[in-house]
Scaffold this active site. Sequence first.
Site, PDB file in Angstrom:
ATOM      1  N   HIS A  38      -4.260  10.225   7.831  1.00 24.41           N
ATOM      2  CA  HIS A  38      -3.541   9.424   8.825  1.00 24.41           C
ATOM      3  C   HIS A  38      -2.203  10.099   9.101  1.00 24.41           C
ATOM      4  O   HIS A  38      -1.919  11.161   8.540  1.00 24.41           O
ATOM      5  CB  HIS A  38      -3.363   7.971   8.357  1.00 24.41           C
ATOM      6  CG  HIS A  38      -2.553   7.813   7.117  1.00 24.41           C
ATOM      7  ND1 HIS A  38      -2.920   8.349   5.899  1.00 24.41           N
ATOM      8  CD2 HIS A  38      -1.357   7.169   6.888  1.00 24.41           C
ATOM      9  CE1 HIS A  38      -2.021   8.038   4.983  1.00 24.41           C
ATOM     10  NE2 HIS A  38      -1.061   7.340   5.548  1.00 24.41           N
ATOM     11  N   HIS A  40       1.111   8.997   8.758  1.00 27.18           N
ATOM     12  CA  HIS A  40       2.388   8.628   8.157  1.00 27.18           C
ATOM     13  C   HIS A  40       3.095   9.871   7.623  1.00 27.18           C
ATOM     14  O   HIS A  40       2.455  10.819   7.163  1.00 27.18           O
ATOM     15  CB  HIS A  40       2.172   7.597   7.052  1.00 27.18           C
ATOM     16  CG  HIS A  40       1.734   6.254   7.583  1.00 27.18           C
ATOM     17  ND1 HIS A  40       1.230   5.257   6.788  1.00 27.18           N
ATOM     18  CD2 HIS A  40       1.729   5.771   8.852  1.00 27.18           C
ATOM     19  CE1 HIS A  40       0.939   4.207   7.532  1.00 27.18           C
ATOM     20  NE2 HIS A  40       1.234   4.494   8.787  1.00 27.18           N
ATOM     21  N   ASP A  42       4.752  10.878   5.052  1.00 29.95           N
ATOM     22  CA  ASP A  42       4.581  11.466   3.732  1.00 29.95           C
ATOM     23  C   ASP A  42       3.279  12.237   3.601  1.00 29.95           C
ATOM     24  O   ASP A  42       3.067  12.935   2.614  1.00 29.95           O
ATOM     25  CB  ASP A  42       4.673  10.391   2.643  1.00 29.95           C
ATOM     26  CG  ASP A  42       3.677   9.257   2.826  1.00 29.95           C
ATOM     27  OD1 ASP A  42       3.401   8.893   3.987  1.00 29.95           O
ATOM     28  OD2 ASP A  42       3.175   8.728   1.819  1.00 29.95           O
ATOM     29  N   HIS A  43       2.437  12.165   4.626  1.00 32.77           N
ATOM     30  CA  HIS A  43       1.165  12.888   4.608  1.00 32.77           C
ATOM     31  C   HIS A  43       1.143  14.082   5.560  1.00 32.77           C
ATOM     32  O   HIS A  43       0.176  14.844   5.551  1.00 32.77           O
ATOM     33  CB  HIS A  43       0.015  11.939   4.952  1.00 32.77           C
ATOM     34  CG  HIS A  43      -0.221  10.893   3.908  1.00 32.77           C
ATOM     35  ND1 HIS A  43      -1.246  10.950   3.000  1.00 32.77           N
ATOM     36  CD2 HIS A  43       0.465   9.756   3.618  1.00 32.77           C
ATOM     37  CE1 HIS A  43      -1.207   9.899   2.201  1.00 32.77           C
ATOM     38  NE2 HIS A  43      -0.171   9.166   2.557  1.00 32.77           N
ATOM     39  N   HIS A 118      -6.045   0.736   7.124  1.00 30.91           N
ATOM     40  CA  HIS A 118      -4.707   0.948   6.562  1.00 30.91           C
ATOM     41  C   HIS A 118      -3.741   0.292   7.531  1.00 30.91           C
ATOM     42  O   HIS A 118      -4.023  -0.788   8.042  1.00 30.91           O
ATOM     43  CB  HIS A 118      -4.444   2.435   6.354  1.00 30.91           C
ATOM     44  CG  HIS A 118      -3.135   2.740   5.688  1.00 30.91           C
ATOM     45  ND1 HIS A 118      -2.636   2.012   4.628  1.00 30.91           N
ATOM     46  CD2 HIS A 118      -2.186   3.700   5.945  1.00 30.91           C
ATOM     47  CE1 HIS A 118      -1.473   2.508   4.254  1.00 30.91           C
ATOM     48  NE2 HIS A 118      -1.174   3.521   5.038  1.00 30.91           N
ATOM     49  N   ASP A 189      -4.658   6.577   1.920  1.00 28.75           N
ATOM     50  CA  ASP A 189      -4.125   5.219   1.916  1.00 28.75           C
ATOM     51  C   ASP A 189      -5.153   4.261   2.493  1.00 28.75           C
ATOM     52  O   ASP A 189      -5.778   4.545   3.528  1.00 28.75           O
ATOM     53  CB  ASP A 189      -2.844   5.154   2.746  1.00 28.75           C
ATOM     54  CG  ASP A 189      -1.717   5.974   2.137  1.00 28.75           C
ATOM     55  OD1 ASP A 189      -1.972   6.669   1.134  1.00 28.75           O
ATOM     56  OD2 ASP A 189      -0.603   5.927   2.670  1.00 28.75           O
ATOM     57  N   HIS A 247      -1.851   9.062  -5.384  1.00 29.48           N
ATOM     58  CA  HIS A 247      -0.898   8.281  -4.584  1.00 29.48           C
ATOM     59  C   HIS A 247      -0.331   7.125  -5.406  1.00 29.48           C
ATOM     60  O   HIS A 247      -0.315   5.968  -4.991  1.00 29.48           O
ATOM     61  CB  HIS A 247      -1.581   7.760  -3.311  1.00 29.48           C
ATOM     62  CG  HIS A 247      -0.624   7.452  -2.186  1.00 29.48           C
ATOM     63  ND1 HIS A 247       0.079   6.275  -2.115  1.00 29.48           N
ATOM     64  CD2 HIS A 247      -0.268   8.166  -1.095  1.00 29.48           C
ATOM     65  CE1 HIS A 247       0.826   6.277  -1.022  1.00 29.48           C
ATOM     66  NE2 HIS A 247       0.633   7.418  -0.379  1.00 29.48           N
TER      67      HIS A 247
END
Length: 296
Positions: A38, A40, A42-43, A118, A189, A247
């Site tokens: 996805h 976000h 932090d990814h 998510h 996530d 995670h």
Amino acid sequence: MVMVQEHRFLIDCGEGTQRQILRSGLGFRRLDKILLTHGHLDHILGLGGLASTLGHWETLEELDIYGGRPALSRVNRLMEVVFGVGNVSQAGVSLNEIEAGTLFEGKGFTLSAFSVPHRGSGCYGFTFEEETRSPFDNAKAEALGVPAGPERRELVSGRPVVLSDGRTVQPEEVLGEPQKGAKLCFVGDVSRTGPLHKIVAGADMLAIEATYLEEERELAKSHGHITARAAARLAQKAGVKQLVLHHISRRYHARAILEEARAIFPKTDVAGDLDLFRIRRGKPVELQAGPKYVVR
């Protein structure tokens, strides 16, 4: 990093990814396929630096990035910072929007994507699965009078052979019971596990987030995550052989996450930096721990 035959697939690209690639000794060669769970930050925040390294210092013929539309929209802006507006495709970077289904077919294996719930749309997990195959059965060949040598090699190659007495033996006559190939499911996530039971069923290894402990289940729910207990229950109900959790929130020690999960599903590990998991057809998953010590 998932390595299948000669292929390398990097799943997500957070901050520090380049440093970890160098620490691992894998290097950047053949690193041309990146799968995004996805969008976000932090990814994906490591993508800018990684693409810059590949584009300016390494031999980059093409870098294929796969993800949902929201993720690719953000990634495109990152790539424009690195290569300039309008220059992303010319730099060899290809942004590929995905949907649930088959993404890639290699020699004897497939890579497929599946939707996961998510926060927001365009979130995916990935399944790597070897094809089912039937091994050559020497006992059957012996019973049929097939001599060792070229005749057996022909049958292994899928071609019939004519024996000295005139009989024709077909390849399927000397094959054993079908054996399912190795199956790896990776989930980033995810806010609930209900939709995943059938998808991950029978996986040799399921890698999935476990951001929170059960005591903070409501906090997990409000942030679109699951607990270690929920991940373990999924593995138990889906008949998974090995569960690997990642995670993890920094508020917990890995030991606490591990204890909660193993109380339900004993075949659980918490992934540590640079751990290597070997997944092979019909064999237990092997773990070679990375240099950073993780309590197990």
